[in-house]
Design a protein around this motif. Structure first.
Motif, mmCIF file in Angstrom:
data_model
loop_
_atom_site.group_PDB
_atom_site.id
_atom_site.type_symbol
_atom_site.label_atom_id
_atom_site.label_comp_id
_atom_site.label_asym_id
_atom_site.label_seq_id
_atom_site.Cartn_x
_atom_site.Cartn_y
_atom_site.Cartn_z
ATOM 1 N N VAL A 222 0.813 -1.278 0.095
ATOM 2 C CA VAL A 222 0.216 -0.103 0.161
ATOM 3 C C VAL A 222 1.150 1.211 0.285
ATOM 4 O O VAL A 222 2.364 1.725 0.828
ATOM 5 C CB VAL A 222 -0.580 -0.604 0.904
ATOM 6 N N SER A 223 0.718 2.032 -1.397
ATOM 7 C CA SER A 223 1.150 3.701 -0.864
ATOM 8 C C SER A 223 -0.134 4.068 -0.666
ATOM 9 O O SER A 223 -0.739 4.757 -1.708
ATOM 10 C CB SER A 223 1.979 3.870 -1.772
ATOM 11 N N VAL A 224 0.520 5.997 0.074
ATOM 12 C CA VAL A 224 -0.414 6.739 0.093
ATOM 13 C C VAL A 224 0.576 8.038 -0.291
ATOM 14 O O VAL A 224 1.901 7.826 -0.460
ATOM 15 C CB VAL A 224 -0.881 6.811 1.286
ATOM 16 N N PHE A 232 3.884 0.192 2.949
ATOM 17 C CA PHE A 232 2.734 -0.030 3.486
ATOM 18 C C PHE A 232 2.939 -2.209 3.316
ATOM 19 O O PHE A 232 2.034 -2.301 2.647
ATOM 20 C CB PHE A 232 1.982 0.510 4.682
ATOM 21 N N GLU A 233 3.270 -3.077 4.407
ATOM 22 C CA GLU A 233 2.497 -4.125 3.972
ATOM 23 C C GLU A 233 1.013 -4.183 5.181
ATOM 24 O O GLU A 233 0.977 -4.193 5.704
ATOM 25 C CB GLU A 233 3.409 -5.585 4.103
ATOM 26 N N ALA A 234 0.127 -5.176 3.875
ATOM 27 C CA ALA A 234 -0.915 -5.222 4.154
ATOM 28 C C ALA A 234 -1.374 -6.766 4.306
ATOM 29 O O ALA A 234 -0.688 -7.458 2.982
ATOM 30 C CB ALA A 234 -1.802 -4.058 4.380
ATOM 31 N N ARG A 253 -10.947 -6.078 0.919
ATOM 32 C CA ARG A 253 -10.807 -5.541 2.739
ATOM 33 C C ARG A 253 -8.902 -6.688 3.157
ATOM 34 O O ARG A 253 -9.329 -7.689 2.990
ATOM 35 C CB ARG A 253 -11.804 -5.775 3.845
ATOM 36 N N ALA A 254 -8.190 -5.147 2.931
ATOM 37 C CA ALA A 254 -7.445 -5.705 3.830
ATOM 38 C C ALA A 254 -6.997 -4.965 5.314
ATOM 39 O O ALA A 254 -7.462 -4.121 5.006
ATOM 40 C CB ALA A 254 -6.276 -5.257 2.695
ATOM 41 N N THR A 255 -5.839 -5.627 5.685
ATOM 42 C CA THR A 255 -5.661 -4.539 7.284
ATOM 43 C C THR A 255 -3.843 -5.146 7.307
ATOM 44 O O THR A 255 -3.569 -5.618 6.937
ATOM 45 C CB THR A 255 -5.921 -6.058 8.250
ATOM 46 N N PHE A 268 -6.536 8.278 0.582
ATOM 47 C CA PHE A 268 -6.416 7.513 -0.730
ATOM 48 C C PHE A 268 -5.472 6.383 -0.529
ATOM 49 O O PHE A 268 -3.846 6.809 -0.199
ATOM 50 C CB PHE A 268 -6.752 8.578 -1.812
ATOM 51 N N GLY A 269 -5.749 5.284 -0.676
ATOM 52 C CA GLY A 269 -5.094 4.200 -0.863
ATOM 53 C C GLY A 269 -4.518 3.325 -2.026
ATOM 54 O O GLY A 269 -5.866 3.233 -2.539
ATOM 55 N N ASP A 270 -3.297 3.684 -2.524
ATOM 56 C CA ASP A 270 -3.433 3.337 -4.342
ATOM 57 C C ASP A 270 -2.019 1.678 -3.593
ATOM 58 O O ASP A 270 -0.846 1.559 -3.072
ATOM 59 C CB ASP A 270 -2.227 3.835 -4.652
#
Length: 388
Positions: A222-224, A232-234, A253-255, A268-270
């Motif tokens: 995940v990048s913002v 970031f790892e989800a 859904r990812a945590t 906003f998450g890419d």
């Protein structure tokens, strides 16, 4: 005498014409030699198509949500008597946050508790008298009903007093307060937001065709926009069991953990879901691909070959320095996934072939080229991140 002058003039004119004709012929000859001379090779950067371990990814976009998040609001109207928190403070579950004026309710509760005490005494006395048959069973039932009514009144007033105070429903970080002491607040007024930022959810949609490649427990990156270049790892934690009929997408859904509270709900998450099974793929820099409406192509560099008179086989031609003369061949290719400036070539190129990576506009198939250095295909530190 006159005839002699005429002959002299004609000789001079003839000589001038011959001189002009000779100069013109010499100019034409130079131009012919210039155009017939071999053109110098075009200097272009070249990269070598290589095979790499490539883990396919499924791109998606979504919005970050708190593990638990709520806007704290009032159930009943009242005047603020005390604000028991500071903006941005970390609070614990059950911690008092706000107190409304409850003097009237406390006075009514005192009266109700007195009535409850009297009802208990009368009920106790009535239970002894009914046993001695001093009062009727109906009169005792009235005393029991009065006791239950007094209990209900006390419980009702206690509930009203509890609604005059707001407690933290869970541990988290409270936002900027929206009220002050002395404000009269109507029912439903929001006093602040409370967010549990220890972990975050990232909800996103994927096409139904991608559903077979997804499973709970898969990793995602995940990048913002707030932290460019940082990922970031989800972990995929849930897949909706129903496909949206309007969009034919599936909600996933990812945590992701958030121990430093760097990420905030609403961002906003890419993200890119790491699909299983890394494969060996042929890759080229995107700058080497020429994109057109009728197909994508590259210029492949190879030695120019000519057929010798002694042999029917084509042999590489050499230049004046004894080096092979290089030419380019335009070749159409099929491209795949793109990432970090690289693109997969699924068809049209073999590993080890040299491809022009810049200046394609000045080239045409069969043009002579000279190779210049290019480091476009050098390994990048984030080109192949791995999940832990």
């Amino acid at each position: 005498m006159l005839r002699r002058r005429m002959w002299i003039m004609l000789g001079v004119v003839l000589l001038v014409v011959l001189l002009l004709a000779g100069y013109k012929a010499f100019s034409v000859y130079q131009q012919i030699q210039q155009f017939s001379a071999p053109k110098p090779p075009i200097s272009v950067p070249v990269v070598t198509a290589s095979e790499r371990e490539w883990q396919s990814r499924l791109p998606a976009i979504g919005t970050l949500k708190a593990l638990q998040g709520v806007d704290l609001s009032l159930e009943i109207a009242g005047t603020v008597k005390a604000v028991l928190f500071d903006s941005g403070q970390s609070v614990r579950v059950g911690q008092p946050l706000l107190q409304l004026d409850s003097d009237v309710e406390k006075a009514l509760l005192g009266t109700a508790q007195a009535d409850l005490g009297l009802a208990r005494v009368e009920h106790g006395r009535g239970s002894r008298l009914v046993g001695d048959q001093a009062i009727s069973k109906g009169e005792f039932d009235k005393l029991a009903a009065q006791l239950e009514k007094a209990n209900a009144t006390v419980a009702q007033l206690n509930a009203s007093l509890a609604k005059k105070r707001i407690l933290a429903p869970f541990s988290g970080i409270i936002g900027i307060r929206q009220v002050d002491v002395g404000d009269y607040l109507a029912s439903g007024t929001v006093i602040a937001t409370l967010q549990d930022l220890s972990s975050l959810y990232l909800d996103f949609n994927v096409p139904e065709q991608a559903l077979p490649s997804l499973a709970v427990g898969q990793k995602a990156l995940v990048s913002v926009a707030a932290y460019p270049g940082q990922r970031f790892e989800a972990t995929l934690s849930a897949i909706n069991p129903k496909v949206d009929e309007a969009t034919r997408n599936v909600l996933v859904r990812a945590t992701l953990p958030n121990p430093e509270s760097k990420l905030l709900p609403g961002m906003f998450g890419d993200l890119q879901v790491l699909l299983p099974g890394p494969k060996t793929q042929i890759v080229l820099p995107e700058s080497a691909i020429t994109y057109t409406l009728y197909g994508n192509s590259v210029y492949v560099v190879a030695p120019e070959k000519v057929t010798s008179e002694k042999s029917d086989k084509a042999e590489p031609e050499q230049n004046a320095k004894g080096q092979p003369r290089l030419v380019v061949e335009r070749r159409f290719v099929e491209t795949g996934e793109r990432r970090d400036g690289l693109v997969i070539i699924s068809k049209g190129i073999k590993a080890g072939e040299q491809v022009v990576s810049g200046g394609q506009l000045k080239l045409d198939s069969g043009a002579h080229v000279a190779i210049s250095a290019d480091t476009t295909l050098a390994p990048e530190p984030h080109s192949q991140p791995r999940a832990n």
